[in-house]
Structures are given as structure tokens and as C-alpha cells.
Design an enzyme around this catalytic site. Structure first.
Site, PDB file in Angstrom:
ATOM      1  N   LYS A   1      11.541  32.740  40.507  1.00 55.28           N
ATOM      2  CA  LYS A   1      10.271  33.400  40.257  1.00 55.28           C
ATOM      3  C   LYS A   1       8.853  32.425  40.068  1.00 55.28           C
ATOM      4  CE  LYS A   1      11.306  38.542  38.470  1.00 55.28           C
ATOM      5  NZ  LYS A   1      11.406  38.832  37.317  1.00 55.28           N
TER       6      LYS A   1
ATOM      7  N   ASP B   1       5.720  42.873  38.001  1.00 54.70           N
ATOM      8  CA  ASP B   1       6.859  43.463  36.407  1.00 54.70           C
ATOM      9  C   ASP B   1       5.627  43.924  35.490  1.00 54.70           C
ATOM     10  OD1 ASP B   1       9.543  43.400  36.794  1.00 54.70           O
ATOM     11  OD2 ASP B   1       9.033  41.371  37.227  1.00 54.70           O
TER      12      ASP B   1
HETATM   13  P1  NAP Z   1      16.915  34.948  31.121  1.00 58.15           P
HETATM   14  O1  NAP Z   1      15.339  34.259  31.602  1.00 58.15           O
HETATM   15  O2  NAP Z   1      17.954  34.184  30.793  1.00 58.15           O
HETATM   16  O3  NAP Z   1      16.236  35.495  29.659  1.00 58.15           O
HETATM   17  C1  NAP Z   1      17.329  35.664  28.575  1.00 58.15           C
HETATM   18  C2  NAP Z   1      16.701  35.439  26.864  1.00 58.15           C
HETATM   19  O4  NAP Z   1      16.889  36.583  26.430  1.00 58.15           O
HETATM   20  C3  NAP Z   1      16.554  34.721  26.883  1.00 58.15           C
HETATM   21  O5  NAP Z   1      15.156  34.364  26.323  1.00 58.15           O
HETATM   22  C4  NAP Z   1      17.953  34.209  26.135  1.00 58.15           C
HETATM   23  O6  NAP Z   1      18.071  33.444  24.553  1.00 58.15           O
HETATM   24  C5  NAP Z   1      18.076  35.460  25.120  1.00 58.15           C
HETATM   25  N1  NAP Z   1      19.715  35.802  25.269  1.00 58.15           N
HETATM   26  C6  NAP Z   1      20.744  35.794  26.260  1.00 58.15           C
HETATM   27  N2  NAP Z   1      21.748  36.025  25.464  1.00 58.15           N
HETATM   28  C7  NAP Z   1      21.718  36.708  24.162  1.00 58.15           C
HETATM   29  C8  NAP Z   1      22.557  36.981  22.983  1.00 58.15           C
HETATM   30  N3  NAP Z   1      23.494  37.116  23.156  1.00 58.15           N
HETATM   31  N4  NAP Z   1      21.785  36.750  21.575  1.00 58.15           N
HETATM   32  C9  NAP Z   1      20.475  36.252  21.720  1.00 58.15           C
HETATM   33  N5  NAP Z   1      19.559  36.317  22.718  1.00 58.15           N
HETATM   34  C10 NAP Z   1      19.593  35.730  24.325  1.00 58.15           C
HETATM   35  O7  NAP Z   1      16.454  36.509  31.840  1.00 58.15           O
HETATM   36  P2  NAP Z   1      15.212  37.893  31.965  1.00 58.15           P
HETATM   37  O8  NAP Z   1      14.921  37.086  33.084  1.00 58.15           O
HETATM   38  O9  NAP Z   1      14.015  37.667  30.932  1.00 58.15           O
HETATM   39  O10 NAP Z   1      16.314  38.899  32.111  1.00 58.15           O
HETATM   40  C11 NAP Z   1      16.538  39.540  30.813  1.00 58.15           C
HETATM   41  C12 NAP Z   1      17.145  41.236  30.825  1.00 58.15           C
HETATM   42  O11 NAP Z   1      15.631  42.034  31.329  1.00 58.15           O
HETATM   43  C13 NAP Z   1      17.629  40.909  32.216  1.00 58.15           C
HETATM   44  O12 NAP Z   1      19.009  42.376  30.711  1.00 58.15           O
HETATM   45  C14 NAP Z   1      17.320  41.797  33.637  1.00 58.15           C
HETATM   46  O13 NAP Z   1      18.251  43.055  33.894  1.00 58.15           O
HETATM   47  C15 NAP Z   1      16.019  42.562  32.275  1.00 58.15           C
HETATM   48  N6  NAP Z   1      15.347  43.050  33.106  1.00 58.15           N
HETATM   49  C16 NAP Z   1      15.159  44.346  33.585  1.00 58.15           C
HETATM   50  C17 NAP Z   1      13.615  44.612  34.494  1.00 58.15           C
HETATM   51  C18 NAP Z   1      13.080  46.131  34.771  1.00 58.15           C
HETATM   52  O14 NAP Z   1      12.511  46.137  35.566  1.00 58.15           O
HETATM   53  N7  NAP Z   1      14.052  47.127  33.310  1.00 58.15           N
HETATM   54  C19 NAP Z   1      12.794  43.369  34.953  1.00 58.15           C
HETATM   55  C20 NAP Z   1      13.159  42.387  34.542  1.00 58.15           C
HETATM   56  C21 NAP Z   1      14.582  41.708  33.574  1.00 58.15           C
HETATM   57  P3  NAP Z   1      18.757  31.689  25.753  1.00 58.15           P
HETATM   58  O15 NAP Z   1      17.249  31.150  26.114  1.00 58.15           O
HETATM   59  O16 NAP Z   1      18.795  31.321  24.012  1.00 58.15           O
HETATM   60  O17 NAP Z   1      19.648  31.705  26.272  1.00 58.15           O
END
Ligand code: NAP
Length: 273
Positions: free
Chosen positions: A68, A104
Site C-alpha cells: 500500500k 478504505d
Molecule cells: P497491520 O498493519 O499488521 O497492523 C496491525 C496492528 O495490530 C498493529 O498495531 C499491531 O501491533 C496490532 N496487533 C497485532 N496483534 C496484536 C495483539 N495480539 N494485541 C494487540 N495488538 C496487536 O495490519 P492492518 O493492515 O492494519 O490490518 C489490521 C486488521 O484490519 C486486519 O484484521 C485486517 O483484516 C483488517 N482490515 C479490514 C478492512 C475492512 O475493509 N474491513 C480493511 C483493512 C484492514 P504491532 O505493530 O505491535 O504488531
């Protein structure tokens, strides 16, 4: 004869993305030619893929992790919204130029706008890629007080600063008294973390508060189930997914699709997943 337009999603790993099902259904319903497919692209292969995408040309692309940010440098321009967000999730053509947008952001905002009132205080859990779109959306909505809370404070602080928000340590998340709590962590996702919630059990959300989960598989996460049981309003991640897809489809084809039909399609697929 001109070839039918090709669309697709790039990312790595792509896993069980619902985007091909959604966009192929939408193309067929609109009676439009073309097909949408998944293109797994490893990080090092992105420049070569984008060169091929221009040459073919591909008519439109969805962009997901980990491309992205990197894709922005390979385009002819990006929208002001994508620049503010710091990420592109949609690539499209406009007058011969390959451009980037972030759908998004309106995807996140659409179900919030439907709820009516603008929250006075919003708490964003997580500081990854999706949190950027949420923070950009909250800024567009004019939310006065925004807090970013992540298990890593050194990650939450610069992100919060970028969006004029404040950072909060993870163990203080329940102290925020926010009108809106948005989960952007993967906690609650189908798989190992499915029985986990990012929200502590001993601080239930209640009437007047909104719990919004970006996780959409399953639709009813532990976070949403508990918040609903204690009287909060809930928004599931499928709504954001559908609305971001709708904005992509509009950019590529100039047309919209039927949201209830799309909800039934993807909701049904998620139940089978
Ligand atoms: P990402 O860049 O990997 O970020 C995930 C975040 O969650 C980071 O801050 C990470 O912390 C934190 N995290 C991971 N495991 C954790 C835990 N066990 N406890 C507390 N914090 C935790 O992922 P992303 O792209 O932002 O996506 C996140 C979620 O949003 C996913 O489930 C994705 O499917 C969803 N999403 C949905 C849509 C939609 O259209 N509905 C769109 C985009 C994303 P660290 O950096 O410390 O690992």
C-alpha cells in the site's frame, strides 16, 4: 476486437481475499465485460508487476499488504486523500495516467455517517496500516478528540502525531471514555486469535457508545458480541469492506453495485469460510 478489461488485487500473502468474488459478481450484474483475479506479488516483484500492469494494461487494481505504501512511487499521481493517509489501496486510469486512491477511508466512514452523530471522542486500537485509513477518516469527519492506543507505544506515538491525535498506553485503553472505539488489530480474526477481544472484559462498552471492528471474518467478533450484549451499537468490518469495494468499482467502471446484494453474497461466503 479489444480485449476484455482485466482487474485484480495485488498483495502477499493474499490468503482468502473476498475481493475477486465481490468484483466479479458486480461486473456480471452490471453486464460489463472483464474479470477480476488475485495476483500474489512478493515485495521485491512489485516494480516489475507494475510495469507489466501498465503495458497490458490492467484496467484497475486493489492493493493490499505489503504494497500500500510502496506502490505510491510507481504511479503517475495519487489523490490528496491517499497522500494524507500515506497509503494507496486502489489503482485506476484517468486520461492515460495511472493514479492511486485510498477507498478504505470512505469505506470506513460510510457506516459511521449512516449512524448520524459525529463522535466527540474516538479511540483507535492498533497502529498499523488500517489504523492510517481510520485516522484519516476520523479527521475528515471532524472528530474533535482522537486517541491511538497500541501495544507498542513507540509505534502509536508517531502515528498519532501525524494525524493530530494523542497516543495512549495499551493498558490504559479502557480509561478513555470514548464515544467510538475502533478495533484495527487482528484480534478476533478467524484462526488462533478468534476468541480474543482487544477490549478488556471489566470495562464494558454501553449505551451511547459505538464499537466498530475492522475484522470481518467472522462478522460477529468477540469484541462486537460483548459490546452489543452490554448495550453499545456495533458496526462490523464487512460494511467497510463493501463500501471500499463500491468506491473502487465506481473508479474503475463509473458504476455502482447493489449493496444489499453484495452484503448477502460476501456475508454468505464468510459463513462458509
Ligand atoms: P497491520 O498493519 O499488521 O497492523 C496491525 C496492528 O495490530 C498493529 O498495531 C499491531 O501491533 C496490532 N496487533 C497485532 N496483534 C496484536 C495483539 N495480539 N494485541 C494487540 N495488538 C496487536 O495490519 P492492518 O493492515 O492494519 O490490518 C489490521 C486488521 O484490519 C486486519 O484484521 C485486517 O483484516 C483488517 N482490515 C479490514 C478492512 C475492512 O475493509 N474491513 C480493511 C483493512 C484492514 P504491532 O505493530 O505491535 O504488531
Amino acid at each position: 476486437m479489444t480485449a476484455a478489461p482485466q482487474y485484480g488485487i495485488i498483495g502477499h500473502p493474499l490468503g482468502h481475499t473476498m475481493s475477486p468474488a465481490l468484483h466479479n459478481w458486480a461486473l456480471a450484474r452490471a453486464g460489463l465485460p472483464g474479470a477480476y483475479q488475485a495476483f500474489p506479488v512478493e515485495p521485491g516483484a512489485l516494480p516489475a508487476f507494475m510495469a507489466r500492469a501498465r503495458a497490458l494494461p490492467l484496467a484497475g487494481l486493489s492493493v493490499t499488504i505489503p504494497h500500500k505504501v510502496a506502490v505510491m512511487a510507481l504511479l503517475d499521481g495519487v489523490s490528496a486523500r491517499a497522500r494524507r493517509t500515506g497509503a494507496v489501496n486502489t489503482v485506476y486510469w484517468d486520461n492515460g495516467r495511472l493514479l492511486g486512491e485510498n477507498t478504505d477511508v470512505p469505506g470506513f466512514l460510510a457506516p459511521l455517517r449512516a449512524l448520524g452523530a459525529v463522535p466527540g471522542c474516538a479511540l483507535v486500537l492498533g497502529a498499523g496500516g488500517a489504523a492510517r485509513a481510520v485516522l484519516a477518516g476520523l479527521a475528515e469527519l471532524g472528530v474533535a478528540r482522537v486517541l491511538v492506543c497500541a501495544r507498542s507505544l513507540p509505534k502509536a506515538e508517531p502515528l498519532a502525531a501525524e494525524f493530530a491525535a494523542a497516543a495512549l498506553p495499551w493498558d490504559q485503553r479502557a480509561s478513555a471514555r470514548a464515544d467510538l472505539v475502533v478495533n484495527t488489530t487482528p484480534l478476533g480474526m478467524r484462526g488462533a486469535g478468534q476468541d480474543q477481544s482487544p477490549w478488556p472484559d471489566d470495562a464494558p462498552l454501553g449505551p451511547g457508545q459505538v464499537a466498530y471492528d475492522l475484522v470481518y471474518n467472522p462478522r460477529r467478533t468477540v469484541f462486537l458480541a460483548r459490546a452489543s450484549a452490554t448495550g453499545a451499537r456495533i458496526v462490523d468490518g464487512l460494511e467497510m469492506f463493501l463500501h471500499q469495494g463500491l468506491e473502487q468499482f465506481r473508479l474503475w467502471t463509473g458504476q455502482t453495485f447493489d449493496l444489499p446484494g453484495a452484503r448477502a453474497l460476501v456475508g454468505g461466503l464468510l459463513e462458509q469460510a
